[in-house]
Motif scaffolding. Structure first.
Motif, PDB file in Angstrom:
ATOM      1  N   ASP A 350       0.854  -1.182   0.000  1.00 36.37           N
ATOM      2  CA  ASP A 350       0.000   0.000   0.000  1.00 36.37           C
ATOM      3  C   ASP A 350       0.893   1.235   0.000  1.00 36.37           C
ATOM      4  O   ASP A 350       1.878   1.300   0.749  1.00 36.37           O
ATOM      5  CB  ASP A 350      -0.902   0.028   1.235  1.00 36.37           C
ATOM      6  CG  ASP A 350      -2.024  -0.996   1.159  1.00 36.37           C
ATOM      7  OD1 ASP A 350      -2.183  -1.608   0.077  1.00 36.37           O
ATOM      8  OD2 ASP A 350      -2.724  -1.185   2.166  1.00 36.37           O
ATOM      9  N   GLN A 351       0.550   2.216  -0.832  1.00 30.40           N
ATOM     10  CA  GLN A 351       1.380   3.403  -0.957  1.00 30.40           C
ATOM     11  C   GLN A 351       0.527   4.660  -0.759  1.00 30.40           C
ATOM     12  O   GLN A 351      -0.535   4.797  -1.372  1.00 30.40           O
ATOM     13  CB  GLN A 351       2.053   3.443  -2.335  1.00 30.40           C
ATOM     14  CG  GLN A 351       3.023   2.293  -2.566  1.00 30.40           C
ATOM     15  CD  GLN A 351       3.508   2.230  -4.000  1.00 30.40           C
ATOM     16  OE1 GLN A 351       2.873   1.619  -4.859  1.00 30.40           O
ATOM     17  NE2 GLN A 351       4.631   2.869  -4.258  1.00 30.40           N
ATOM     18  N   TYR A 352       1.028   5.538   0.073  1.00 27.73           N
ATOM     19  CA  TYR A 352       0.388   6.819   0.346  1.00 27.73           C
ATOM     20  C   TYR A 352       1.354   7.903  -0.128  1.00 27.73           C
ATOM     21  O   TYR A 352       2.449   8.061   0.421  1.00 27.73           O
ATOM     22  CB  TYR A 352       0.098   6.980   1.834  1.00 27.73           C
ATOM     23  CG  TYR A 352      -0.742   5.873   2.425  1.00 27.73           C
ATOM     24  CD1 TYR A 352      -2.128   5.998   2.518  1.00 27.73           C
ATOM     25  CD2 TYR A 352      -0.159   4.689   2.867  1.00 27.73           C
ATOM     26  CE1 TYR A 352      -2.908   4.983   3.056  1.00 27.73           C
ATOM     27  CE2 TYR A 352      -0.924   3.665   3.405  1.00 27.73           C
ATOM     28  CZ  TYR A 352      -2.290   3.822   3.490  1.00 27.73           C
ATOM     29  OH  TYR A 352      -3.051   2.801   4.027  1.00 27.73           O
ATOM     30  N   PHE A 353       0.954   8.645  -1.155  1.00 28.91           N
ATOM     31  CA  PHE A 353       1.877   9.568  -1.814  1.00 28.91           C
ATOM     32  C   PHE A 353       1.234  10.934  -1.952  1.00 28.91           C
ATOM     33  O   PHE A 353       0.048  11.053  -2.285  1.00 28.91           O
ATOM     34  CB  PHE A 353       2.260   9.029  -3.198  1.00 28.91           C
ATOM     35  CG  PHE A 353       3.259   9.864  -3.942  1.00 28.91           C
ATOM     36  CD1 PHE A 353       4.550  10.010  -3.478  1.00 28.91           C
ATOM     37  CD2 PHE A 353       2.903  10.510  -5.117  1.00 28.91           C
ATOM     38  CE1 PHE A 353       5.485  10.776  -4.167  1.00 28.91           C
ATOM     39  CE2 PHE A 353       3.809  11.280  -5.819  1.00 28.91           C
ATOM     40  CZ  PHE A 353       5.115  11.411  -5.341  1.00 28.91           C
ATOM     41  N   ASN A 354       2.011  11.995  -1.690  1.00 24.83           N
ATOM     42  CA  ASN A 354       1.509  13.353  -1.852  1.00 24.83           C
ATOM     43  C   ASN A 354       2.618  14.259  -2.362  1.00 24.83           C
ATOM     44  O   ASN A 354       3.815  14.029  -2.112  1.00 24.83           O
ATOM     45  CB  ASN A 354       0.936  13.889  -0.532  1.00 24.83           C
ATOM     46  CG  ASN A 354       2.009  14.048   0.526  1.00 24.83           C
ATOM     47  OD1 ASN A 354       2.694  15.069   0.593  1.00 24.83           O
ATOM     48  ND2 ASN A 354       2.157  13.033   1.389  1.00 24.83           N
ATOM     49  N   THR A 355       2.227  15.300  -3.095  1.00 27.19           N
ATOM     50  CA  THR A 355       3.189  16.267  -3.623  1.00 27.19           C
ATOM     51  C   THR A 355       2.631  17.679  -3.473  1.00 27.19           C
ATOM     52  O   THR A 355       1.414  17.890  -3.428  1.00 27.19           O
ATOM     53  CB  THR A 355       3.489  16.028  -5.114  1.00 27.19           C
ATOM     54  OG1 THR A 355       2.314  16.310  -5.890  1.00 27.19           O
ATOM     55  CG2 THR A 355       3.926  14.599  -5.369  1.00 27.19           C
ATOM     56  N   ARG A 356       3.539  18.633  -3.425  1.00 25.77           N
ATOM     57  CA  ARG A 356       3.185  20.059  -3.417  1.00 25.77           C
ATOM     58  C   ARG A 356       4.213  20.809  -4.258  1.00 25.77           C
ATOM     59  O   ARG A 356       5.396  20.463  -4.273  1.00 25.77           O
ATOM     60  CB  ARG A 356       3.174  20.631  -2.002  1.00 25.77           C
ATOM     61  CG  ARG A 356       2.194  19.971  -1.061  1.00 25.77           C
ATOM     62  CD  ARG A 356       2.090  20.739   0.264  1.00 25.77           C
ATOM     63  NE  ARG A 356       3.386  20.920   0.903  1.00 25.77           N
ATOM     64  CZ  ARG A 356       3.986  20.006   1.657  1.00 25.77           C
ATOM     65  NH1 ARG A 356       3.412  18.827   1.850  1.00 25.77           N
ATOM     66  NH2 ARG A 356       5.161  20.249   2.204  1.00 25.77           N
TER      67      ARG A 356
END
Length: 821
Positions: A350-356
């Protein structure tokens, strides 16, 4: 199509004929080099009867009212200046068309002399001799399959590939996408895409709203000296100002997002204006309608932009601007069925990914006199990526994973990775243009970037994917807080040696303070352009180019072959990648609205980072995936070479249709530290794009009430390269690892895609005297549903195999409805 949508479509059709179908066309005309306003410029709309025209005032402003809606050709002329002929200028009822034009002074001052016209598509940058093209916002909307993005639009140009449905990376002449430089208002910016991985310049969706852009330039090689820190190409983006006379609004709803735009005057007296946009993702619509996005996860993102423009009485201006976005995706393999697709992540966790990402700046522009122009931009930017991975330990019966209801039975979820990468940057760009005479122009400047890095990464290895107890202890791969300065001074001179012979010569330098090896003291750039009879031109250009590495690579502490190295000592001393570009071009105008262009190029790459230990790794193969790279100790001892020929045949929009045919034949090879000459990952060897569109105008009397645009695009590109899988190493690392000695000896099947676009536009007037433009469009991407192979991924199967072929997106309809008022 749902009944409610059909009703709306029919309603708009019935209302189309009641409009007073005209709008204002206005703008400002200035000298191309000094930006000084030009007086008494004749501005004509040449394709209407009776002819329409006006002249510019002392501030360079012009205005044409009651211009019929539709597409027009606009001609601008002034004694002593080259005529500008602009095709395909769209006038809609719902918003004024504002057209700001730079005119180039002619060497021959006599009015009786016919001079070459600046035509649609010619680069704005007067220093560019070859491999440069101007593109408009209208083009990003017009091309089938472009989804309103500059990067996907540019993939239609000769020498450019974009054969990945899930990303908008730009592969130019076989180079890695990391060689592409993004510039806005003179300063370099971070990767302007949602879900942007470290070390890449592309992504699934652009953060930059195309409605925020003015006409901009795109370069594919041998670019002028002002563009440093790039090996492959440059997007030189310009931002447009809001309407400074009337308030205008736009609302759009579609599969890719709900967005709004407002613009208008802050002060009509001073001419100041504002422009603001906002967009929020609607990708849940694809999920609800069962449309394949390559994953069952629902990505979310939002972005916004603004620009405040304050002109002064001396012809200059101050602009405050900014844009940015945030994105999140949770890819939960634990909730998926075995057959579910997942082209954006790994299949064992499971992968939880975020970018800004965000940029904000202030730009000051001022003509100092009739010959000199000064520009300064001060900006701050930042980008961040964060991820957490939970490994799936599956229950087994014997040696096989247990399956229940088409799902793997999960024993437990254990955290195995967590990272947060953050970069911030302060930028200052200074430039001065001086025109000694119509024959001689000088541009000089300095680009400065102050970087601040914060890289944190910890990981645990999985010794046996069936036994949770074999999960290793946490180890640190990155833990860095560093700063560095990037300096790039330049000077570029263009001189007309003869009436038909122009020379552009420049020098630049690049210094990166992170280590003493990142210094290129002198990089020459040279271009020559020779105008021949019968509207022909031959151009030559060469230049030395250098580029720093993706910043996170400098600070890696991880060495697969020999264990961890002390912090700050692993790859922090690697130097610049360098390349010589050589380009020859032939252009010919075939009639009033058609152009033929041929280019041949050779690129020699050297000082390329490769592994110190003998291997096939090269930095030239990176930058086009949703993953980071983990090389061993790097040294600048690799090489590469690219060469090819390109053809462009383009008919500008006239007589209600246009077409664009581009083709490339090329070869891109590299040598790693093992000394073997191999295909790069991007050596497709050929690329062909064919675009065509036809516009149908529906009239009521003499009025143009609505239009239907039908467009098509066909793409054919050679497949990406790969090699036989090292099965033992892949099982050990839970990811696909190719056998090193036979890397890039196999090739995926060729990439094929047919896109269609239908665009229906209605201009109408409201009873209260207002004007509206309705647009309904559907972009049918890959309408034939061709299965193009994307990659091989690690995905353990019930039969014991683990190699899974992942295919690109299938048929993807992209719908939107927009109203401008």
């Amino acid at each position: 199509m749902k009944p409610s949508l059909l009703f709306l479509f029919g309603l708009l059709l019935t209302e189309a004929g009641y409009a007073q179908l005209s709008q204002t066309l206005r703008g400002r005309v200035v000298d191309k080099e000094s930006k000084y306003p030009l007086v008494d410029v004749t501005v004509q709309v040449t394709d209407v009867t009776p002819a329409m025209g006006t002249i510019s005032d002392t501030a360079g402003r012009y205005r044409l009212t009651n211009v019929p809606v539709g597409r027009h050709t606009v001609k601008l002329s002034l004694v002593g200046y080259k005529e500008a002929l602009l095709n395909n200028i769209i006038v809609d009822a719902g918003r004024e068309t504002i057209l700001d034009i730079d005119l180039e002074e002619s060497i021959q001052q006599l009015s009786a002399v016919t001079v070459k016209a600046l035509r649609t598509g010619d680069a704005r940058n007067e220093m560019a001799m070859v491999s440069a093209r101007q593109f408009s916002v209208e083009e990003t909307d017009r091309y089938a399959g472009s989804r309103g993005e500059p990067a996907r639009m540019a993939s239609n140009f000769a020498g450019v590939q974009g054969a990945d449905d899930s990303r908008n990376d730009i592969v130019i002449r076989g180079n890695s996408p990391i060689g592409v430089l993004w510039r806005v208002e003179g300063v370099s910016i971070p990767n302007p895409n949602h879900f942007a991985y470290p070390g890449t310049t592309g992504g699934p969706v652009s953060i930059i709203n195309n409605k925020y852009l003015a006409n901009s330039d795109f370069f594919t090689g041998a670019f002028p000296a002002e563009f440093g820190n790039s090996m492959a190409g440059v997007f030189d983006l310009r931002l447009r100002n809001g309407n400074n006379e009337r308030h205008q609004r736009s609302f759009q709803f579609g599969f890719l997002g709900t967005e709004g735009l407002v613009e208008g005057p802050l002060s009509r007296q001073s001419g100041s204006s504002y422009l603001v946009t906002y967009r929020y993702a609607n990708l849940w619509l694809f999920n609800k309608l069962g449309i394949d996005l390559g994953t069952s996860a629902v990505p979310t993102y939002q972005d916004a932009s603004f620009r405040l423009n304050f002109p002064n009485k001396k012809g200059g201006r101050v602009a405050l601007w900014g844009f940015g976005g945030a994105s999140t995706i949770d890819i939960l393999i634990s909730n998926q069925e075995i057959a579910d697709r997942n082209i954006y992540g790994q299949n064992d966790r499971d992968q939880y990914f975020n970018t800004r990402m965000g940029v904000a700046g202030i730009t000051f522009e001022q003509p100092l006199n009739r010959k000199t122009f000064f520009k300064a931009t001060l900006a701050a930017s930042g980008n961040a990526q964060g991820a957490v991975d939970d490994f799936l330990f599956l229950k087994h019966e014997g040696n096989q994973p247990m399956v229940q209801n088409n799902r793997y039975v999960i024993d437990s979820l254990r955290p195995t990775l967590g990272y947060h990468f953050r970069e911030s940057k302060g930028s200052l760009a200074l430039s001065l243009n001086h025109k000694f005479s119509p024959r001689s122009i000088l541009k000089a400047g300095l680009n400065t970037d102050l970087y601040s890095f914060r890289f944190i990464d910890s990981v645990r290895t999985v010794a046996n994917e069936t036994i949770p107890a074999t999960l290793g202890s946490w180890s640190t791969r990155w833990d860095s807080r560093e700063q560095a300065v990037l300096l790039q001074p330049y000077v570029q001179w263009r001189v007309n040696l003869l009436d038909n012979l122009s020379l552009s010569a420049g020098l630049t330098s690049l210094y990166f303070s992170l280590n003493p090896n990142s210094f290129s003291p002198v990089e020459p750039r040279l271009g020559l352009s020779w105008d021949l009879p019968n509207r022909q031109k031959i151009s030559l250009a060469t230049g030395l180019h250098s580029q720093i590495q993706p910043n996170y690579i400098y600070f890696s502490r991880f060495t697969p072959a020999s264990g961890s190295a002390p912090a700050g000592t692993h790859n922090q001393d690697i130097g610049l990648t360098k390349s010589w570009h050589y380009v020859a071009a032939y252009d010919r105008l075939l009639g009033r609205n058609m152009r033929l262009k041929l280019e041949a190029y050779y690129q020699r790459l050297f000082d390329v980072p490769v592994e110190q230990q003998r291997s096939s790794f090269s930095i030239l193969n990176t930058g086009a995936s949703f993953s980071r790279i983990f090389p061993d100790k790097l040294v600048n001892q690799g090489t590469g070479r690219n060469y090819g020929v390109e053809l462009t045949l383009e008919k500008f929009f006239s007589d209600s249709y246009y077409f664009l045919v581009t083709g490339s034949l090329f070869d891109a090879k590299y040598r790693g530290s093992d000394g073997v000459l191999r295909n790069t990952d991007f050596n497709g060897r050929y690329a062909v794009n064919t675009l065509v569109a036809k516009e149908f105008i529906f009239r009521r009397g003499d009025q143009r009430g609505s239009s239907l645009n039908l467009g098509a695009k066909f793409t054919a590109i050679g497949g990406r390269w790969y090699g036989p899988v090292n099965e033992a190493a892949s099982r050990q690392n839970q990811e696909i690892i190719f056998a090193d000695a036979t890397r890039n000896t196999l090739q995926f099947a060729p990439y094929r895609r047919l896109d269609l676009k239908v665009d229906y536009k209605i201009n109408r007037a409201t009873p209260g005297g207002g004007r509206l433009t309705h647009t309904i469009a559907v972009d049918f991407v890959n309408i034939l549903g061709i299965q193009n192979l994307l990659s091989l991924t690690y995905a353990p199967q019930p039969d014991g195999s683990f190699i899974k072929q992942e295919y690109q997106l299938g048929f993807l309809p992209v719908f939107f409805y927009r109203i401008d008022f």
